[in-house]
Structure formats: structure tokens, C-alpha cells
Design an enzyme around this catalytic site. Structure first.
Site, PDB file in Angstrom:
ATOM      1  N   SER A 118       0.839  -1.079  -0.030  1.00  0.00           N
ATOM      2  CA  SER A 118      -0.056  -0.229  -0.006  1.00  0.00           C
ATOM      3  C   SER A 118       0.893   1.106  -0.047  1.00  0.00           C
ATOM      4  O   SER A 118       1.951   1.457  -0.872  1.00  0.00           O
ATOM      5  CB  SER A 118      -1.001  -0.061   1.207  1.00  0.00           C
ATOM      6  OG  SER A 118      -1.761   1.139   1.343  1.00  0.00           O
TER       7      SER A 118
ATOM      8  N   TYR B 216      -5.159   8.152  -6.086  1.00  0.00           N
ATOM      9  CA  TYR B 216      -3.954   7.257  -5.389  1.00  0.00           C
ATOM     10  C   TYR B 216      -4.474   6.681  -3.905  1.00  0.00           C
ATOM     11  O   TYR B 216      -4.419   5.517  -4.053  1.00  0.00           O
ATOM     12  CB  TYR B 216      -2.769   7.904  -5.390  1.00  0.00           C
ATOM     13  CG  TYR B 216      -1.658   6.965  -5.069  1.00  0.00           C
ATOM     14  CD1 TYR B 216      -1.145   6.238  -5.873  1.00  0.00           C
ATOM     15  CD2 TYR B 216      -0.975   7.278  -3.667  1.00  0.00           C
ATOM     16  CE1 TYR B 216       0.032   5.303  -5.526  1.00  0.00           C
ATOM     17  CE2 TYR B 216       0.113   6.448  -3.205  1.00  0.00           C
ATOM     18  CZ  TYR B 216       0.643   5.563  -4.063  1.00  0.00           C
ATOM     19  OH  TYR B 216       1.494   5.000  -3.973  1.00  0.00           O
TER      20      TYR B 216
ATOM     21  N   LYS C  98      -5.041   2.867  -2.625  1.00  0.00           N
ATOM     22  CA  LYS C  98      -4.361   2.391  -1.736  1.00  0.00           C
ATOM     23  C   LYS C  98      -5.068   1.982  -0.257  1.00  0.00           C
ATOM     24  O   LYS C  98      -4.528   1.002   0.397  1.00  0.00           O
ATOM     25  CB  LYS C  98      -3.176   3.151  -1.279  1.00  0.00           C
ATOM     26  CG  LYS C  98      -2.027   3.393  -2.359  1.00  0.00           C
ATOM     27  CD  LYS C  98      -1.603   1.948  -2.922  1.00  0.00           C
ATOM     28  CE  LYS C  98      -0.358   2.028  -3.726  1.00  0.00           C
ATOM     29  NZ  LYS C  98       0.184   0.656  -4.232  1.00  0.00           N
TER      30      LYS C  98
HETATM   31  N1  LIG Z   1       8.092   4.915  -4.412  1.00  0.00           N
HETATM   32  C1  LIG Z   1       7.350   5.576  -3.482  1.00  0.00           C
HETATM   33  O1  LIG Z   1       7.592   6.708  -2.817  1.00  0.00           O
HETATM   34  C2  LIG Z   1       6.207   4.785  -3.000  1.00  0.00           C
HETATM   35  C3  LIG Z   1       5.634   3.568  -3.833  1.00  0.00           C
HETATM   36  N2  LIG Z   1       4.646   2.770  -3.230  1.00  0.00           N
HETATM   37  C4  LIG Z   1       4.231   1.737  -4.072  1.00  0.00           C
HETATM   38  O2  LIG Z   1       5.228   0.756  -4.080  1.00  0.00           O
HETATM   39  C5  LIG Z   1       4.934   0.055  -5.352  1.00  0.00           C
HETATM   40  C6  LIG Z   1       6.354  -0.013  -6.046  1.00  0.00           C
HETATM   41  O3  LIG Z   1       6.590   1.512  -6.325  1.00  0.00           O
HETATM   42  P1  LIG Z   1       7.808   1.765  -7.266  1.00  0.00           P
HETATM   43  O4  LIG Z   1       8.890   1.119  -6.723  1.00  0.00           O
HETATM   44  O5  LIG Z   1       8.085   3.256  -6.820  1.00  0.00           O
HETATM   45  O6  LIG Z   1       7.585   1.773  -8.615  1.00  0.00           O
HETATM   46  P2  LIG Z   1       8.018   1.879  -9.930  1.00  0.00           P
HETATM   47  O7  LIG Z   1       7.295   2.673 -10.781  1.00  0.00           O
HETATM   48  O8  LIG Z   1       9.574   1.810  -9.783  1.00  0.00           O
HETATM   49  O9  LIG Z   1       7.699   0.067 -10.428  1.00  0.00           O
HETATM   50  C7  LIG Z   1       6.739  -0.223 -10.773  1.00  0.00           C
HETATM   51  C8  LIG Z   1       6.781  -1.646 -11.165  1.00  0.00           C
HETATM   52  O10 LIG Z   1       5.237  -1.970 -11.553  1.00  0.00           O
HETATM   53  C9  LIG Z   1       5.104  -2.612 -12.809  1.00  0.00           C
HETATM   54  N3  LIG Z   1       3.863  -2.396 -13.246  1.00  0.00           N
HETATM   55  C10 LIG Z   1       3.082  -1.239 -13.236  1.00  0.00           C
HETATM   56  N4  LIG Z   1       1.860  -1.315 -13.766  1.00  0.00           N
HETATM   57  C11 LIG Z   1       1.871  -2.667 -14.025  1.00  0.00           C
HETATM   58  C12 LIG Z   1       0.631  -3.289 -14.516  1.00  0.00           C
HETATM   59  N5  LIG Z   1      -0.322  -2.879 -14.892  1.00  0.00           N
HETATM   60  N6  LIG Z   1       0.916  -4.613 -14.802  1.00  0.00           N
HETATM   61  C13 LIG Z   1       2.043  -5.166 -14.384  1.00  0.00           C
HETATM   62  N7  LIG Z   1       3.070  -4.605 -13.714  1.00  0.00           N
HETATM   63  C14 LIG Z   1       2.989  -3.350 -13.618  1.00  0.00           C
HETATM   64  C15 LIG Z   1       6.061  -1.808 -13.308  1.00  0.00           C
HETATM   65  O11 LIG Z   1       6.529  -2.474 -14.472  1.00  0.00           O
HETATM   66  P3  LIG Z   1       6.215  -2.220 -16.176  1.00  0.00           P
HETATM   67  O12 LIG Z   1       5.704  -0.526 -16.223  1.00  0.00           O
HETATM   68  O13 LIG Z   1       7.138  -2.776 -17.113  1.00  0.00           O
HETATM   69  O14 LIG Z   1       4.639  -2.889 -16.236  1.00  0.00           O
HETATM   70  C16 LIG Z   1       7.184  -1.803 -12.619  1.00  0.00           C
HETATM   71  O15 LIG Z   1       7.941  -3.110 -12.130  1.00  0.00           O
HETATM   72  C17 LIG Z   1       3.509   0.738  -6.021  1.00  0.00           C
HETATM   73  O16 LIG Z   1       2.551   0.029  -5.807  1.00  0.00           O
HETATM   74  C18 LIG Z   1       3.880   2.298  -5.493  1.00  0.00           C
HETATM   75  O17 LIG Z   1       2.562   2.578  -5.266  1.00  0.00           O
HETATM   76  C19 LIG Z   1       4.149   3.282  -1.949  1.00  0.00           C
HETATM   77  C20 LIG Z   1       4.601   4.140  -1.300  1.00  0.00           C
HETATM   78  C21 LIG Z   1       5.702   4.900  -1.852  1.00  0.00           C
HETATM   79  C1  LIG Z   2       0.877  10.861  14.817  1.00  0.00           C
HETATM   80  C2  LIG Z   2       0.423  11.225  13.313  1.00  0.00           C
HETATM   81  C3  LIG Z   2       1.675  11.126  12.539  1.00  0.00           C
HETATM   82  C4  LIG Z   2       1.144  11.712  11.200  1.00  0.00           C
HETATM   83  C5  LIG Z   2       2.370  11.609  10.145  1.00  0.00           C
HETATM   84  C6  LIG Z   2       1.927  12.147   9.012  1.00  0.00           C
HETATM   85  C7  LIG Z   2       3.001  11.988   7.899  1.00  0.00           C
HETATM   86  C8  LIG Z   2       2.526  11.988   6.523  1.00  0.00           C
HETATM   87  C9  LIG Z   2       3.421  11.515   5.343  1.00  0.00           C
HETATM   88  C10 LIG Z   2       2.414  11.220   4.227  1.00  0.00           C
HETATM   89  C11 LIG Z   2       3.421  10.763   3.053  1.00  0.00           C
HETATM   90  C12 LIG Z   2       2.899  10.150   1.841  1.00  0.00           C
HETATM   91  C13 LIG Z   2       3.591   9.314   1.122  1.00  0.00           C
HETATM   92  C14 LIG Z   2       2.855   8.795  -0.118  1.00  0.00           C
HETATM   93  C15 LIG Z   2       3.865   7.877  -0.784  1.00  0.00           C
HETATM   94  C16 LIG Z   2       3.613   7.470  -2.017  1.00  0.00           C
HETATM   95  O1  LIG Z   2       2.962   6.519  -1.977  1.00  0.00           O
HETATM   96  C17 LIG Z   2       3.674   8.326  -3.191  1.00  0.00           C
HETATM   97  N1  LIG Z   2       5.140   8.503  -3.490  1.00  0.00           N
HETATM   98  C18 LIG Z   2       3.597   7.462  -4.416  1.00  0.00           C
HETATM   99  O2  LIG Z   2       4.216   8.159  -5.596  1.00  0.00           O
END
Ligand SMILES: NC(=O)C1=CN([C@@H]2O[C@H](COP(=O)(O)OP(=O)(O)OC[C@H]3O[C@@H](n4cnc5c(N)ncnc54)[C@H](OP(=O)(O)O)[C@@H]3O)[C@@H](O)[C@H]2O)C=CC1
Ligand SMILES: CCCCCCCCCCCCCCCC(=O)[C@@H](N)CO
Length: 279
Positions: free
Chosen positions: A147, A161, A165
Site C-alpha cells: 500500500s 491514489y 491504496k
Molecule cells: N516510491 C514511492 O515513493 C512509494 C511507492 N509505493 C508503492 O510501491 C509500489 C512500487 O513503487 P515503485 O517501486 O516506486 O514503482 P516503479 O514505478 O519503480 O515500479 C513499478 C513496477 O510495477 C510494474 N507495473 C506497473 N503497472 C503494471 C501493470 N499494470 N501490470 C504489471 N506490472 C505493472 C512496473 O513495470 P512495467 O511498467 O513494465 O509494467 C514496475 O516493475 C507501487 O505500488 C507504489 O504505489 C508506496 C509508497 C511510496
Molecule cells: C501521529 C501522526 C503522524 C502523522 C504523520 C503524517 C505523515 C504524512 C506523510 C505522508 C506521506 C505520503 C507518502 C505517499 C507515498 C507514495 O505512495 C507516493 N510517493 C507514490 O508516488
């Protein structure tokens, strides 16, 4: 509940990049067999090469399968079948395929809501649905959902988004209740906003908690938003009970500061627009 990764078959959706790739590497380092699932074949091969550098024995395999996890259930089911034929039943599924998009509610196309919901939510439902029966039969299995902290609280710009999630959490809580008697355990990871994906990997591979979070913000958020989430230990439950009031108090300050940031930006933008017009 920790599960020995040596010799285990770990399927990582979204394993060709970012957090998913790091998780795959981490599992590989512990002796797992890996199936990477994503769409782009070049990126998959690239990731496979990178992961293979970390092998600890010569039997280990990295299998790549290209599919869109969000489109058609029967395709996803087929991919899982192929993976099971080559590397045996899936022991661990990590649902990491996902995508994000920020923008104000009124600026986002409605199609963005459909797309994020399909990729982030249905894209976790389909692979999980395809592995769960075998996991229950074998009395072995771990399903990890990735998530986000934005799946614990709603934030400006994340209407599409965050909701996708949040949905993952509901799915995970309900599923955990169903599969626990079969020794199948579910984990939800709530990664923070960070460019160092390596930071995210540890909790995912090592700890057997339902909630997996990172950093002090992450810890506070997980306690604060625990709701009816299952607990892994008595200590965890007691900590939540004791800290709830305090964390809620801290949260009120955060909320106040978020509100003031939004208001300040709005005023600044309005001022800029008037300056533009008069200029
Ligand atoms: N980076 C961040 O700040 C954060 C990320 N997340 C979550 O973590 C996960 C990974 O993020 P991150 O590493 O940054 O992402 P990336 O964009 O680096 O990687 C995403 C991956 O998912 C694959 N993908 C995307 N869409 C599809 C699809 N429809 N079918 C199959 N594969 C798919 C991509 O490959 P391809 O495109 O080739 O399909 C790739 O391998 C996500 O769910 C994101 O929401 C959560 C919190 C913070
Ligand atoms: C006791 C209370 C504590 C409150 C803390 C609040 C902190 C808020 C931070 C929120 C950050 C959101 C990250 C989203 C990441 C993400 O999924 C994207 N980067 C995807 O692109």
C-alpha cells in the site's frame, strides 16, 4: 510469521523496478527462486540480470513473465500457472505492481480514477486470487500487499491514489481473517515517500507483521490508523492502546499544519494570478 526463504518460490509483481526489484533482490540473497511479473520485457530482463548477480547457489532461478496484472484475470491466472509449472507452487506473493498520479480532484480525468483503481487494487486482487487456493491447500503461504502511507491517510492531490491504496487495506484485513486458519499470512506494507527504495525492503522480507511500516512517522501512522487491523503480538496491541491518545494529539498538530500549508499555497497562487493579470 517469518517463513524461510531458502528454496522458496517468491512471485513479485512490479519486480522489474524500484521497491519490487529491491524486494526480489533481498529474497534472492536469502536463497529464494524468483518470478518477476511486469509488462515491459526489456525492463524485466534488465532486472533479472541485476538480481542474478546476488545468487548464493547455482540452482537459483529468476523467471520473467510479461503481463498486465490489471487487465484480464484469466491472463494473470495463466501467468501464475506457468510460474508454478517452472518453479513449483508459490510460497510468497508480493503485490508491488502499482502506479501513482497526483493532481487536484477537479483536474484529474475520471479515467485516472479507473486506471489507478485497476492497477493498484484489481492488480493486487488478481494475482492473490490466482495463488490463494493452492496456498490454503498446502497450508503454506504469504501474501504481501504494497500500500502506501497515502493508504493510511488522505492527502492533498491524492484523491485517486489514496483511495486505491486504502482499498488494499480492506482487502488485506478481510483476506487475513479468512486464510489464517490455513497458515497463510498477509502483510500490508505502508512505504513512506522516499527515493531510496532499498529502505523499504527489510520489513517486507524479515518480519511477519500484518502491518509493516517504516520510520517514526510510519510507526505513528500505523498505530494511529490501526482500527480493526489484526495484531501480531500482545506488545503491539498494548503499544497501540497506550499511544493512541498521544498520537491523536500529535496528529491534530499535523492536520493543522497541513491545513495551513494548503491555505498558504492557495493565497500565494491567488496573489500570483492577480499579479499576472495586472502585469
Ligand atoms: N516510491 C514511492 O515513493 C512509494 C511507492 N509505493 C508503492 O510501491 C509500489 C512500487 O513503487 P515503485 O517501486 O516506486 O514503482 P516503479 O514505478 O519503480 O515500479 C513499478 C513496477 O510495477 C510494474 N507495473 C506497473 N503497472 C503494471 C501493470 N499494470 N501490470 C504489471 N506490472 C505493472 C512496473 O513495470 P512495467 O511498467 O513494465 O509494467 C514496475 O516493475 C507501487 O505500488 C507504489 O504505489 C508506496 C509508497 C511510496
Ligand atoms: C501521529 C501522526 C503522524 C502523522 C504523520 C503524517 C505523515 C504524512 C506523510 C505522508 C506521506 C505520503 C507518502 C505517499 C507515498 C507514495 O505512495 C507516493 N510517493 C507514490 O508516488
Amino acid at each position: 510469521k517469518p517463513l524461510a526463504l531458502s528454496g522458496a518460490h517468491v512471485v513479485v509483481t512490479g519486480g522489474s523496478s524500484g521497491i519490487g526489484k529491491c524486494i526480489a533482490i533481498e529474497c534472492y540473497k536469502q536463497g529464494a527462486f524468483i518470478t518477476l511479473v511486469a509488462r515491459n520485457e526489456d525492463k524485466l530482463l534488465q532486472a533479472k540480470k541485476e538480481i542474478e548477480k546476488h545468487s548464493i547457489n547455482d540452482k537459483q532461478v529468476v523467471l520473467c513473465i510479461s503481463v498486465d496484472v490489471s487487465q484480464d484475470y484469466s491472463q494473470v491466472e495463466n501467468v501464475i500457472k506457468q510460474a508454478q509449472e517452472k518453479l513449483g507452487p508459490v510460497d510468497v506473493l508480493v503485490n508491488c505492481a502499482g502506479t501513482s498520479l497526483a493532481g487536484k480532484f477537479e483536474d484529474l480525468e475520471v479515467s485516472a480514477f479507473e486506471r489507478l483503481m485497476s492497477v493498484n487494487y484489481l492488480g493486487s486482487v488478481y494475482p492473490s486470487r490466482a495463488v490463494i487456493t493452492t496456498m490454503k491447500e498446502r497450508r503454506v503461504g504469504r501474501v504481501v500487499f504494497v500500500s502506501s502511507q497515502a493508504g493510511q491517510l488522505g492527502l492533498f492531490g491524492y484523491t485517486a491514489y489514496s483511495s486505491s491504496k486504502f482499498a488494499i487495506r480492506g482487502l488485506a484485513e478481510a483476506l487475513q481473517m479468512e486464510v489464517k486458519p490455513y497458515n497463510v499470512y498477509v502483510t500490508v506494507a505502508y512505504p513512506p515517500d522516499t527515493d531510496t527504495p532499498g529502505f523499504a525492503k527489510e520489513n517486507q522480507t524479515k518480519q511477519g507483521n500484518f502491518n509493516s511500516s517504516i520510520g517514526s512517522d510510519g510507526y505513528m501512522l500505523s498505530s494511529l490508523t490501526c482500527g480493526m487491523a489484526p495484531v501480531t503480538s500482545i506488545t503491539e496491541g498494548l503499544q497501540q492502546v497506550v499511544t493512541m491518545g498521544l498520537f491523536r494529539t500529535i496528529a491534530l498538530f499535523y492536520l493543522g499544519s497541513f491545513d495551513s500549508i494548503v491555505r498558504r499555497c492557495m493565497t500565494q497562487k491567488a496573489q500570483l494570478e492577480t499579479v499576472d493579470k495586472t502585469a
